[in-house]
Design an enzyme around this catalytic site. Structure first.
Site, mmCIF file in Angstrom:
data_model
loop_
_atom_site.group_PDB
_atom_site.id
_atom_site.type_symbol
_atom_site.label_atom_id
_atom_site.label_comp_id
_atom_site.label_asym_id
_atom_site.label_seq_id
_atom_site.Cartn_x
_atom_site.Cartn_y
_atom_site.Cartn_z
ATOM 1 N N LYS A 46 15.394 8.236 1.632
ATOM 2 C CA LYS A 46 16.474 8.873 0.895
ATOM 3 C C LYS A 46 16.380 10.401 0.998
ATOM 4 O O LYS A 46 17.390 11.091 1.147
ATOM 5 C CB LYS A 46 16.374 8.451 -0.580
ATOM 6 C CG LYS A 46 17.540 8.922 -1.435
ATOM 7 C CD LYS A 46 17.273 8.702 -2.913
ATOM 8 C CE LYS A 46 17.409 7.267 -3.298
ATOM 9 N NZ LYS A 46 18.729 6.893 -3.771
ATOM 10 N N MET A 82 27.781 4.662 -5.333
ATOM 11 C CA MET A 82 26.951 3.557 -5.808
ATOM 12 C C MET A 82 25.513 3.669 -5.300
ATOM 13 O O MET A 82 25.002 2.773 -4.617
ATOM 14 C CB MET A 82 27.584 2.221 -5.393
ATOM 15 C CG MET A 82 29.017 2.055 -5.862
ATOM 16 S SD MET A 82 29.247 2.362 -7.627
ATOM 17 C CE MET A 82 28.972 0.711 -8.231
ATOM 18 N N ARG A 83 24.879 4.775 -5.659
ATOM 19 C CA ARG A 83 23.545 5.044 -5.131
ATOM 20 C C ARG A 83 22.809 5.939 -6.120
ATOM 21 O O ARG A 83 23.418 6.840 -6.694
ATOM 22 C CB ARG A 83 23.759 5.781 -3.805
ATOM 23 C CG ARG A 83 22.598 5.913 -2.895
ATOM 24 C CD ARG A 83 23.078 6.421 -1.538
ATOM 25 N NE ARG A 83 23.737 5.369 -0.780
ATOM 26 C CZ ARG A 83 23.113 4.378 -0.175
ATOM 27 N NH1 ARG A 83 21.804 4.309 -0.189
ATOM 28 N NH2 ARG A 83 23.786 3.449 0.473
ATOM 29 N N ASN A 137 39.561 7.485 -8.379
ATOM 30 C CA ASN A 137 39.177 8.633 -9.211
ATOM 31 C C ASN A 137 39.267 9.938 -8.434
ATOM 32 O O ASN A 137 39.694 10.957 -8.978
ATOM 33 C CB ASN A 137 37.761 8.452 -9.771
ATOM 34 C CG ASN A 137 37.764 7.600 -11.021
ATOM 35 O OD1 ASN A 137 38.169 8.056 -12.086
ATOM 36 N ND2 ASN A 137 37.357 6.347 -10.893
ATOM 37 N N HIS A 165 31.316 6.011 -15.485
ATOM 38 C CA HIS A 165 30.890 4.609 -15.414
ATOM 39 C C HIS A 165 31.796 3.756 -16.312
ATOM 40 O O HIS A 165 32.069 4.131 -17.451
ATOM 41 C CB HIS A 165 29.432 4.502 -15.871
ATOM 42 C CG HIS A 165 28.885 3.117 -15.735
ATOM 43 N ND1 HIS A 165 28.481 2.594 -14.520
ATOM 44 C CD2 HIS A 165 28.707 2.140 -16.648
ATOM 45 C CE1 HIS A 165 28.072 1.354 -14.709
ATOM 46 N NE2 HIS A 165 28.190 1.044 -15.983
ATOM 47 N N ASN A 179 28.486 11.800 -13.818
ATOM 48 C CA ASN A 179 28.913 10.500 -13.293
ATOM 49 C C ASN A 179 29.901 9.860 -14.269
ATOM 50 O O ASN A 179 29.847 10.119 -15.477
ATOM 51 C CB ASN A 179 27.679 9.601 -13.158
ATOM 52 C CG ASN A 179 28.008 8.217 -12.623
ATOM 53 O OD1 ASN A 179 28.819 8.059 -11.703
ATOM 54 N ND2 ASN A 179 27.393 7.198 -13.202
ATOM 55 N N ILE A 212 20.484 8.961 -7.341
ATOM 56 C CA ILE A 212 20.239 10.303 -6.813
ATOM 57 C C ILE A 212 18.736 10.588 -6.902
ATOM 58 O O ILE A 212 18.119 10.386 -7.950
ATOM 59 C CB ILE A 212 21.013 11.360 -7.639
ATOM 60 C CG1 ILE A 212 22.521 11.043 -7.672
ATOM 61 C CG2 ILE A 212 20.770 12.762 -7.114
ATOM 62 C CD1 ILE A 212 23.256 11.211 -6.394
HETATM 63 C C1 GAR Z 1 34.966 3.519 -10.916
HETATM 64 O O1 GAR Z 1 35.506 2.616 -11.840
HETATM 65 C C2 GAR Z 1 33.649 4.084 -11.421
HETATM 66 O O2 GAR Z 1 33.601 4.189 -12.813
HETATM 67 C C3 GAR Z 1 32.661 3.066 -10.908
HETATM 68 O O3 GAR Z 1 33.138 2.761 -9.620
HETATM 69 C C4 GAR Z 1 34.562 2.800 -9.628
HETATM 70 C C5 GAR Z 1 35.028 3.520 -8.385
HETATM 71 O O4 GAR Z 1 36.423 3.377 -8.245
HETATM 72 N N1 GAR Z 1 31.331 3.587 -10.903
HETATM 73 C C6 GAR Z 1 30.233 2.887 -11.186
HETATM 74 O O5 GAR Z 1 30.251 1.684 -11.447
HETATM 75 C C7 GAR Z 1 28.928 3.684 -11.204
HETATM 76 N N2 GAR Z 1 27.831 2.918 -11.642
HETATM 77 P P1 GAR Z 1 37.264 4.376 -7.347
HETATM 78 O O6 GAR Z 1 36.587 4.431 -5.968
HETATM 79 O O7 GAR Z 1 38.611 3.742 -7.246
HETATM 80 O O8 GAR Z 1 37.294 5.731 -8.004
#
Ligand code: GAR
Length: 203
Positions: free
Chosen positions: A65, A90-91, A14, A109, A107, A93
């Site tokens: 934190k 993945m944390r 992303n 998801h 964010n 805030i």
């Molecule tokens: C993404 O698919 C994002 O939506 C997810 O982690 C992936 C990161 O991929 N986020 C979550 O699950 C948040 N709870 P990337 O590092 O290739 O962008």
């Protein structure tokens, strides 16, 4: 241009999609910092490729934190960052970071929230056997993937679809949707700000 910081913990696909869009098109924002909580994460190589400054930290080296979040806030303020974009960070805030960036943290998801929050949303969807899933972009609050929803796009799961296939199809939605939604949020926020300033100076 409005300065955005991207927060990521993993591969950074992303992050890369955002950078490609920012470099190709004339948008209202630029990516001025990558914040990463995993020394060695692949996203750091991508930041180097696009010459984006990074702030990397290891949460294990802090007791609370609030301690590492204080350091992040300082870094963000030094660089005049206005918006925070979580792209696979993945944390949760905490209040140290939420308070100064109220309504400025979003964010992405890989599920139709409120279904399947937290880790492994793709695996959760497959295990449950739902026929439709998707992608959600939302404001961040103190909860786990709970803030106000900004945009969602749905996707039909194929019969016997593999995890890899579903993940890849969800990510291609993410890569298209995220840069677009960030642009529209920031441009309307900037217009609103300009309107309020104008009003203030004429009253
Ligand atoms: C993404 O698919 C994002 O939506 C997810 O982690 C992936 C990161 O991929 N986020 C979550 O699950 C948040 N709870 P990337 O590092 O290739 O962008």
């Amino acid at each position: 241009k409005t300065k955005v910081a991207v927060f990521a913990s993993g591969t950074g696909s992303n992050f890369e999609a955002l950078m490609d869009k920012v470099e190709l098109e004339s948008l209202d924002y630029c990516v001025a910092l990558l914040v990463c909580d995993k020394p060695g994460a692949l996203v750091l190589n991508k930041a180097a490729k696009y010459q984006v400054p990074v702030f990397v930290f290891d949460p294990k080296q802090y007791n609370f934190k609030s301690e590492f979040e204080q350091k992040i806030v300082k870094e963000l303020q030094n660089r005049h960052i206005d918006w925070i974009v979580l792209a696979g960070y993945m944390r949760l805030i905490g209040p140290t970071l939420l308070t100064p960036f109220q309504s400025k943290i979003i964010n992405i998801h890989p599920s139709l929230l409120p279904s399947f929050p937290g880790k492994d949303a793709v695996g959760q969807a497959l295990a449950t056997g739902v026929k439709v899933t998707g992608v959600t972009i939302h404001f961040v609050d103190e909860g786990m993937d709970t803030g106000k929803i900004i945009e969602q796009e749905s996707l039909r799961i194929h019969e016997k679809e593999s995890r890899e296939s579903l993940q890849q199809r969800l990510q291609s939605i993410e890569h298209r949707l995220f840069p677009k939604i960030i642009q529209s949020l920031i441009s309307s926020d900037n217009k609103e700000g300009a309107f309020l300033n104008e009003k203030e100076s004429t009253t």
